[in-house]
Structures are given as C-alpha cells and as structure tokens.
Design a protein around this motif. Structure first.
Motif, short mmCIF file in Angstrom:
data_model
loop_
_atom_site.label_atom_id
_atom_site.label_comp_id
_atom_site.label_asym_id
_atom_site.label_seq_id
_atom_site.Cartn_x
_atom_site.Cartn_y
_atom_site.Cartn_z
N ASP A 174 0.62 -1.45 -0.01
CA ASP A 174 -0.14 -0.11 0.14
C ASP A 174 0.88 1.08 -0.08
N LEU A 175 1.70 1.37 -0.88
CA LEU A 175 2.37 2.50 -1.16
C LEU A 175 1.61 3.85 -1.75
N HIS A 176 0.57 3.40 -2.70
CA HIS A 176 -0.07 4.44 -3.13
C HIS A 176 0.72 5.87 -3.61
N ARG A 177 0.65 7.04 -3.28
CA ARG A 177 1.09 7.92 -3.83
C ARG A 177 2.37 8.65 -3.00
N ARG A 178 2.46 7.76 -1.81
CA ARG A 178 3.80 8.12 -1.15
C ARG A 178 5.05 7.94 -1.30
N PRO A 179 5.96 8.78 -1.74
CA PRO A 179 7.22 8.53 -2.05
C PRO A 179 8.26 7.78 -1.03
N ILE A 180 9.02 7.01 -1.38
CA ILE A 180 10.04 6.49 -0.63
C ILE A 180 11.17 7.23 -0.48
N LYS A 181 11.38 7.75 0.56
CA LYS A 181 12.68 8.71 0.63
C LYS A 181 13.92 8.09 1.29
N GLN A 182 14.95 8.84 1.17
CA GLN A 182 16.28 8.26 1.47
C GLN A 182 16.30 7.88 3.07
N SER A 183 15.54 8.76 4.06
CA SER A 183 15.28 8.40 5.50
C SER A 183 14.97 7.11 5.60
N HIS A 184 13.79 6.79 4.73
CA HIS A 184 13.25 5.21 4.83
C HIS A 184 14.07 4.42 4.64
N MET A 185 14.75 4.50 3.62
CA MET A 185 15.87 3.51 3.02
C MET A 185 16.85 3.28 4.00
N ASP A 186 17.20 4.26 4.79
CA ASP A 186 18.42 4.33 5.62
C ASP A 186 17.69 3.39 6.92
N MET A 187 16.67 3.55 7.21
CA MET A 187 15.84 2.74 8.25
C MET A 187 15.73 1.29 7.98
N ILE A 188 15.65 0.93 6.87
CA ILE A 188 15.26 -0.24 6.22
C ILE A 188 16.59 -0.90 6.20
N ALA A 189 17.98 -0.15 5.83
CA ALA A 189 19.36 -0.95 5.52
C ALA A 189 19.99 -0.92 7.02
N SER A 190 19.32 -0.43 7.94
CA SER A 190 19.83 -0.68 9.43
C SER A 190 19.55 -2.18 9.89
N HIS A 191 18.62 -3.05 9.23
CA HIS A 191 18.08 -4.14 9.45
C HIS A 191 19.03 -5.10 8.74
N GLU A 192 19.00 -6.30 9.10
CA GLU A 192 19.77 -7.09 8.44
C GLU A 192 19.17 -7.47 7.15
N ARG A 193 19.96 -7.57 5.92
CA ARG A 193 19.28 -7.87 4.61
C ARG A 193 18.34 -8.92 4.42
N ALA A 194 17.32 -8.71 3.60
CA ALA A 194 16.00 -9.74 3.33
C ALA A 194 16.65 -10.62 2.15
N LYS A 195 16.35 -11.89 1.81
CA LYS A 195 16.44 -12.67 0.82
C LYS A 195 15.48 -12.40 -0.53
N LEU A 196 14.21 -11.93 -0.02
CA LEU A 196 13.34 -11.39 -0.96
C LEU A 196 12.37 -10.34 -0.47
N ILE A 197 12.15 -9.46 -1.39
CA ILE A 197 11.39 -8.36 -1.31
C ILE A 197 10.00 -8.46 -1.67
N ILE A 198 8.92 -8.48 -0.93
CA ILE A 198 7.55 -8.82 -1.22
C ILE A 198 6.76 -7.68 -1.18
N ILE A 199 6.38 -7.06 -2.31
CA ILE A 199 5.43 -5.83 -2.48
C ILE A 199 4.01 -6.30 -2.58
N GLY A 200 3.09 -5.92 -1.68
CA GLY A 200 1.97 -6.13 -1.52
C GLY A 200 0.71 -5.65 -2.22
N GLY A 201 1.04 -4.87 -3.18
CA GLY A 201 -0.18 -4.06 -4.00
C GLY A 201 -0.40 -2.84 -3.70
N ASP A 202 -1.00 -2.10 -4.47
CA ASP A 202 -1.51 -0.76 -4.41
C ASP A 202 -0.28 0.10 -4.45
#
Length: 279
Positions: free
Chosen positions: A58-86
């Motif tokens: 449910d991303l809709h019209r909201r842009p993913i920003k670098q701050s969001h990516m930094d938060m994601i990158a602070s966690h151990e990497r995933a094997k697969l990215i699953i995007i659940g639509g919208d």
C-alpha cells in the motif's frame, strides 16, 4: 452580546481543536516504522530456517525517501522483497511509482502482486515496468525457491475485486510438487476462499489498519471482515482441523485522504522458522 461572544469563542475553540487533530493525523501519516517479525511454520523445510523477507504494501502516492531507505538498511538484509500491491493510483503519472519500485528493487530480488488501486490504473504499463527492472509479478502464479534439497513456494493472486483472483490457479505448480507455500494476497478477504493445505502463511495489506481509528470505536470506515482482520498476526482455521497464519500490514501510504490515526505506517522484516528444528 454574551451569547454571541460564547458562540464566537466556542466556534474558535472547535476550529483550533479540529485543526490540531488534523495536524496530528497528518504527522502520523508521515511516520514510518520497520518491524521485526518471526513466524514458525509447521511445514517449512529446515533448509529455509532463518530466511528473511521484507514485506511492504500500500504505497499509493507516498514517495519512499532516503530516510526510509536508511531505516530499512539498518536491519539485516532480506533474501526476498515482497510488495503487497497498491503501488499506484488511477490518474498518477507513474513517476512516483517508478521511483518507489526502483528503490525497493535495489534491496534485492523482488516479487509483487496487484492491489485494487493498481487495477484502476494502467496495469499493463505497471507490469511492464516492474518486469523490466527485475520485479516478478505473481499474477495467479507461483515462484519456486530451492535450498539444498528443500523447496519453498511463493504464490501470488490478482486482487479479489478484479474478478480474476484465482487461488487454485496460483497453486497449480505447487500441487505438482507440494511444499510449504506463502500466499501473497493484497486483500485479507481471501480467507473467504478455500485455502489449500500447502499454504502455511498469507501476507496481506489493503486495510491500512483502519487508517483512521476512533478510540473505543475502531476504524471510521471499513467493512465487518476488516474490523475482525485489521492488522497484525492471525491464526486462521482452515476447516479441516488445520490452521494457517495470516499477517496483515498497515501499509506505507494512505488512500483518499493523507491522514492516519492510531494506525502508523509500517513495513516489515519477517524471519521464517521451521517447526522441525523446534520439535
């Protein structure tokens, strides 16, 4: 004059309170939380124990920003990215959608399913772009993953409101080689369908966790099934005495209005655990 003054001051007070509430809801919609989830699956092959997934919906019209990516990158990497639509809405230029999908694809191998808003946009353009950058669209089909001698399936269905969602078709290959399966459905109302025994976990979005929830009442606007299955983890009986697990994300963006209340935006790292190793 006293009555008029009271009415003026009362109206001003109401306006201030309403404005403050709208600001609170707007700021909540701008938040972002990354959660760590762990799930034990009965039929998961031990070869996949510890497999990490990143789930966002449910991303809709909201842009993913670098701050969001930094938060994601602070966690151990995933094997697969699953995007659940919208990932888009009707009338969008695709600019935000393309940028979001590029960023998510940069995190690793990725799959996605359609949501109801995707099907209101030009889904052919969406799918062509997703496939061009290496995101596999699971449209009533499954993806086979192998580790050592173990097999794990990821099946995805079209959005239920499209009229094209077909759980059985998505599981066709799984039925030929039965193994633990994760089903990706944008809408948790999929639980009304017959869920094959191979499915151990369903990942969903769509609800936004109610998006705007009133204290002691819950979601302002949603159907009965989404009041019961709103967000988080559920253990759902299958009808044959077995159960499957369902996880519903509150999602990343908003629909219709850019507000949230008591339902902060989120994405998730999900670590799979094999029950065999806990037996």
């Amino acid at each position: 004059m006293l009555l008029i003054d009271l009415l003026i001051y009362g109206g001003l007070l109401i306006s201030i309170i309403a404005g403050a509430l709208l600001l609170v809801m707007y700021l909540e919609a701008k938040q972002f939380h990354v959660t760590e989830e762990v799930v034990v699956l009965d039929e998961l092959d031990p070869a996949f124990d510890g497999t990490r997934l990143f789930f966002i919906s449910d991303l809709h019209r909201r842009p993913i920003k670098q701050s969001h990516m930094d938060m994601i990158a602070s966690h151990e990497r995933a094997k697969l990215i699953i995007i659940g639509g919208d990932v888009i809405e009707r009338g969008d230029t695709f600019e935000c959608c393309r940028a979001n999908l590029q960023l998510l694809r940069s995190l690793g191998p990725a799959v996605m399913v359609h949501g109801n808003h995707d099907n209101k946009a030009d889904v052919r353009v969406l799918d062509a772009y997703a496939e061009s950058i290496g995101i596999r669209v699971l449209d009533n089909e499954a993806m086979r993953c192998e580790s050592q001698d173990g097999v794990l399936w990821f099946a995805g269905i079209d959005d239920l409101r499209s009229g094209r969602a077909n759980v059985q078709a998505s599981m066709a290959e799984v039925f030929e080689e039965p193994a633990c399966t994760l089903l990706i459905s944008h809408d948790p109302a999929v639980l009304r369908r017959t869920i094959p025994s191979e499915v151990q976990l369903i990942l969903c979005g769509h609800t936004h966790g109610g998006q705007i929830n009133l204290p002691f009442y819950g979601p302002v606007r949603t159907g009965a099934i989404y009041r019961r299955f709103q967000a988080g983890w559920y253990d759902v009986p299958r009808g044959d005495g077995t159960h499957y697990k369902m996880f519903i994300s509150r999602g990343f963006g908003t629909s219709h209005i850019p507000f949230r209340w008591f339902s902060p935006p989120e994405a998730h790292f999900i670590t799979l655990k094999s029950k065999t190793l806990f037996s």
